[in-house]
Design a protein around this motif. Structure first.
Motif, PDB file in Angstrom:
ATOM      1  N   CYS A 109      -9.228  18.592   2.794  1.00  0.00           N
ATOM      2  CA  CYS A 109      -9.236  17.216   3.299  1.00  0.00           C
ATOM      3  C   CYS A 109     -10.472  16.472   2.813  1.00  0.00           C
ATOM      4  CB  CYS A 109      -9.177  17.234   4.822  1.00  0.00           C
ATOM      5  SG  CYS A 109      -9.301  15.612   5.600  1.00  0.00           S
ATOM      6  N   ALA A 110     -11.650  17.110   2.918  1.00  0.00           N
ATOM      7  CA  ALA A 110     -12.895  16.469   2.495  1.00  0.00           C
ATOM      8  C   ALA A 110     -12.923  16.249   0.981  1.00  0.00           C
ATOM      9  CB  ALA A 110     -14.081  17.330   2.927  1.00  0.00           C
ATOM     10  N   VAL A 111     -12.436  17.232   0.212  1.00  0.00           N
ATOM     11  CA  VAL A 111     -12.407  17.098  -1.254  1.00  0.00           C
ATOM     12  C   VAL A 111     -11.522  15.924  -1.665  1.00  0.00           C
ATOM     13  CG1 VAL A 111     -11.632  18.196  -3.380  1.00  0.00           C
ATOM     14  CG2 VAL A 111     -12.943  19.508  -1.718  1.00  0.00           C
ATOM     15  N   LEU A 112     -10.338  15.820  -1.064  1.00  0.00           N
ATOM     16  CA  LEU A 112      -9.442  14.708  -1.379  1.00  0.00           C
ATOM     17  C   LEU A 112     -10.038  13.376  -0.970  1.00  0.00           C
ATOM     18  CD1 LEU A 112      -5.974  16.212  -0.364  1.00  0.00           C
ATOM     19  CD2 LEU A 112      -6.813  15.756  -2.667  1.00  0.00           C
ATOM     20  N   LEU A 113     -10.779  13.370   0.124  1.00  0.00           N
ATOM     21  CA  LEU A 113     -11.415  12.139   0.577  1.00  0.00           C
ATOM     22  C   LEU A 113     -12.460  11.663  -0.419  1.00  0.00           C
ATOM     23  CD1 LEU A 113     -11.417  10.184   2.972  1.00  0.00           C
ATOM     24  CD2 LEU A 113     -13.216  11.570   3.998  1.00  0.00           C
ATOM     25  N   PHE A 114     -13.312  12.583  -0.881  1.00  0.00           N
ATOM     26  CA  PHE A 114     -14.320  12.225  -1.882  1.00  0.00           C
ATOM     27  C   PHE A 114     -13.659  11.840  -3.209  1.00  0.00           C
ATOM     28  CE2 PHE A 114     -17.208  14.821   0.856  1.00  0.00           C
ATOM     29  CZ  PHE A 114     -18.123  13.804   1.114  1.00  0.00           C
ATOM     30  N   ASP A 151     -14.934   2.984 -13.045  1.00  0.00           N
ATOM     31  CA  ASP A 151     -14.841   1.788 -13.890  1.00  0.00           C
ATOM     32  C   ASP A 151     -13.390   1.404 -14.147  1.00  0.00           C
ATOM     33  OD1 ASP A 151     -17.586   1.690 -14.041  1.00  0.00           O
ATOM     34  OD2 ASP A 151     -17.674   2.935 -15.855  1.00  0.00           O
ATOM     35  N   THR A 152     -12.508   2.404 -14.215  1.00  0.00           N
ATOM     36  CA  THR A 152     -11.071   2.153 -14.384  1.00  0.00           C
ATOM     37  C   THR A 152     -10.369   2.600 -13.107  1.00  0.00           C
ATOM     38  OG1 THR A 152     -11.269   2.612 -16.744  1.00  0.00           O
ATOM     39  CG2 THR A 152      -9.052   2.558 -15.821  1.00  0.00           C
ATOM     40  N   PRO A 153     -10.217   1.697 -12.134  1.00  0.00           N
ATOM     41  CA  PRO A 153      -9.653   2.105 -10.842  1.00  0.00           C
ATOM     42  C   PRO A 153      -8.188   2.503 -10.946  1.00  0.00           C
ATOM     43  CG  PRO A 153      -9.849  -0.281 -10.975  1.00  0.00           C
ATOM     44  CD  PRO A 153     -10.533   0.266 -12.204  1.00  0.00           C
ATOM     45  N   HIS A 154      -7.809   3.471 -10.116  1.00  0.00           N
ATOM     46  CA  HIS A 154      -6.412   3.928 -10.035  1.00  0.00           C
ATOM     47  C   HIS A 154      -5.974   3.822  -8.578  1.00  0.00           C
ATOM     48  CE1 HIS A 154      -6.467   5.501 -14.162  1.00  0.00           C
ATOM     49  NE2 HIS A 154      -7.683   5.930 -13.881  1.00  0.00           N
ATOM     50  N   PRO A 155      -5.512   2.652  -8.141  1.00  0.00           N
ATOM     51  CA  PRO A 155      -5.184   2.469  -6.723  1.00  0.00           C
ATOM     52  C   PRO A 155      -4.075   3.385  -6.223  1.00  0.00           C
ATOM     53  CG  PRO A 155      -4.399   0.620  -8.048  1.00  0.00           C
ATOM     54  CD  PRO A 155      -5.275   1.441  -8.936  1.00  0.00           C
ATOM     55  N   ALA A 163      -4.425   5.883  -3.030  1.00  0.00           N
ATOM     56  CA  ALA A 163      -3.523   5.893  -1.875  1.00  0.00           C
ATOM     57  C   ALA A 163      -2.984   7.294  -1.601  1.00  0.00           C
ATOM     58  CB  ALA A 163      -2.370   4.911  -2.103  1.00  0.00           C
ATOM     59  N   ILE A 164      -2.633   8.027  -2.669  1.00  0.00           N
ATOM     60  CA  ILE A 164      -2.100   9.383  -2.502  1.00  0.00           C
ATOM     61  C   ILE A 164      -3.162  10.309  -1.919  1.00  0.00           C
ATOM     62  CG2 ILE A 164      -1.233  11.410  -3.733  1.00  0.00           C
ATOM     63  CD1 ILE A 164       0.112   9.469  -5.704  1.00  0.00           C
ATOM     64  N   PHE A 165      -4.374  10.288  -2.520  1.00  0.00           N
ATOM     65  CA  PHE A 165      -5.449  11.159  -2.043  1.00  0.00           C
ATOM     66  C   PHE A 165      -5.817  10.838  -0.591  1.00  0.00           C
ATOM     67  CE2 PHE A 165      -7.202  11.772  -6.616  1.00  0.00           C
ATOM     68  CZ  PHE A 165      -6.214  12.699  -6.846  1.00  0.00           C
ATOM     69  N   MET A 166      -5.936   9.548  -0.288  1.00  0.00           N
ATOM     70  CA  MET A 166      -6.338   9.149   1.057  1.00  0.00           C
ATOM     71  C   MET A 166      -5.261   9.508   2.075  1.00  0.00           C
ATOM     72  SD  MET A 166      -8.746   7.900   2.871  1.00  0.00           S
ATOM     73  CE  MET A 166      -9.842   7.049   1.733  1.00  0.00           C
ATOM     74  N   SER A 167      -3.997   9.316   1.734  1.00  0.00           N
ATOM     75  CA  SER A 167      -2.911   9.635   2.672  1.00  0.00           C
ATOM     76  C   SER A 167      -2.865  11.120   2.985  1.00  0.00           C
ATOM     77  CB  SER A 167      -1.567   9.183   2.091  1.00  0.00           C
ATOM     78  OG  SER A 167      -1.548   7.793   1.862  1.00  0.00           O
ATOM     79  N   ILE A 168      -2.952  11.956   1.939  1.00  0.00           N
ATOM     80  CA  ILE A 168      -2.936  13.407   2.163  1.00  0.00           C
ATOM     81  C   ILE A 168      -4.151  13.836   2.967  1.00  0.00           C
ATOM     82  CG2 ILE A 168      -2.975  15.664   1.042  1.00  0.00           C
ATOM     83  CD1 ILE A 168      -1.508  14.428  -1.310  1.00  0.00           C
ATOM     84  N   SER A 169      -5.305  13.239   2.659  1.00  0.00           N
ATOM     85  CA  SER A 169      -6.527  13.573   3.385  1.00  0.00           C
ATOM     86  C   SER A 169      -6.407  13.254   4.867  1.00  0.00           C
ATOM     87  CB  SER A 169      -7.715  12.820   2.776  1.00  0.00           C
ATOM     88  OG  SER A 169      -8.895  13.061   3.515  1.00  0.00           O
ATOM     89  N   LEU A 170      -5.862  12.091   5.179  1.00  0.00           N
ATOM     90  CA  LEU A 170      -5.713  11.695   6.579  1.00  0.00           C
ATOM     91  C   LEU A 170      -4.710  12.589   7.298  1.00  0.00           C
ATOM     92  CD1 LEU A 170      -5.736   7.803   6.276  1.00  0.00           C
ATOM     93  CD2 LEU A 170      -7.587   9.308   6.989  1.00  0.00           C
ATOM     94  N   LEU A 171      -3.618  12.943   6.626  1.00  0.00           N
ATOM     95  CA  LEU A 171      -2.629  13.829   7.243  1.00  0.00           C
ATOM     96  C   LEU A 171      -3.240  15.204   7.540  1.00  0.00           C
ATOM     97  CD1 LEU A 171       0.579  12.981   5.177  1.00  0.00           C
ATOM     98  CD2 LEU A 171       0.124  12.418   7.567  1.00  0.00           C
TER      99      LEU A 171
END
Length: 273
Positions: A35-40, A49-53, A57-65
């Motif tokens: 969870c912490a790794v996905l959050l970071f 510099d090249t954002p991947h929204p 969203a995928i990393f944050m959603s899995i981290s929160l779950l």
């Protein structure tokens, strides 16, 4: 005269419970680390510099779950056995959640009707997601309370009489819970409870989940409009202009979170095959 040896009986049941508790904690620590790794990773992707929204969203959603799962597992380990003795209380909780879902669905139907001026049942996936949004909004104080409890538990366990390994594992898991609750609470406060942002998210979700990007109707231009059937016989369609993010001024935002202009009217017309 023979020597008498006194044997102190071991509490095998307590020892087995302690070993089982520590083994469960080890599994939860693995989940909390992921969870912490996905959050970071989500933060790093968002600030690159090249954002991947989408990845954010995928990393944050899995981290929160995973954070929610960790909290629920901790509660089950700590008080799960006691809850089984309070069956009437469990029934009350189930009934309360059912009522929560009912009132959340009422709010969701109202939002969809406000946007599209038509029966909300035409947008089943949008209705489901919007109901989840409103359930989270109604549980906002509870999420904040869980975050505070997790933070206090992480501090209080340091003074407990547990082994140092258990103290570190419990404190780490509770810390991950507290941070996950913080992120969820901020999302609810700034995206769900804000009517303008919520309506824009609902509109985008409807385009992704329920509208047809290509219509077989000859009188609907598939390049510029999306459609959804209004009747079971597929004679009538509701059309909406497609969302074009050609000039994207919010590149770091996930597509669902970007601002969008919601049309005031959505024409319903007969489909010409």
């Amino acid at each position: 005269m023979s020597d008498i040896t006194t044997v102190v009986p071991r509490n095998d049941k307590q020892t087995q419970e302690d070993e089982k508790f520590e083994e469960s904690l080890k599994h939860l620590v693995v989940v909390a680390v992921v969870c912490a790794v996905l959050l970071f990773a989500a933060v790093a992707v968002s600030n690159s510099d090249t954002p991947h929204p989408d990845l954010f969203a995928i990393f944050m959603s899995i981290s929160l779950l995973l954070g929610i799962y960790t909290f629920m597992a901790l509660m089950e380990i700590k008080i799960g056995r006691h809850l089984l003795q309070w069956k009437s209380t469990l029934i009350l909780w189930v009934a309360s959640l059912a009522c929560l879902g009912y009132f959340a669905k009422i709010r969701a139907v109202s939002d969809i009707n406000t946007i599209f001026h038509i029966d909300a049942s035409l947008f089943p996936m949008t209705l489901l997601v919007t109901t989840i949004f409103h359930s989270g909004s109604m549980l906002h104080p509870v999420v904040i309370g869980i975050g505070i409890i997790s933070f206090i538990s992480a501090l209080a366990v340091i003074r407990s009489d547990r082994s140092s390994a258990q103290v570190i594992m419990i404190a780490f898991c509770n810390g991950v819970n507290a941070f996950a609750c913080l992120v969820i609470a901020l999302f609810i406060a700034y995206k769900v409870n804000d009517e303008g942002s919520r309506m824009q998210m609902i509109y985008r979700i409807a385009h992704v989940a329920d509208f047809n990007s290509f219509s077989p109707c000859k009188n609907v231009n598939p390049a510029g409009f999306s459609s959804v059937y209004v009747d079971a016989n597929r004679y009538l369609v509701l059309i909406a202009p497609k969302i074009e993010d050609i000039l994207n001024f919010e590149p770091r935002r996930f597509s669902v979170f970007r601002s969008v202009q919601i049309p005031k009217e959505f024409p319903v017309q007969r489909c010409a095959y």
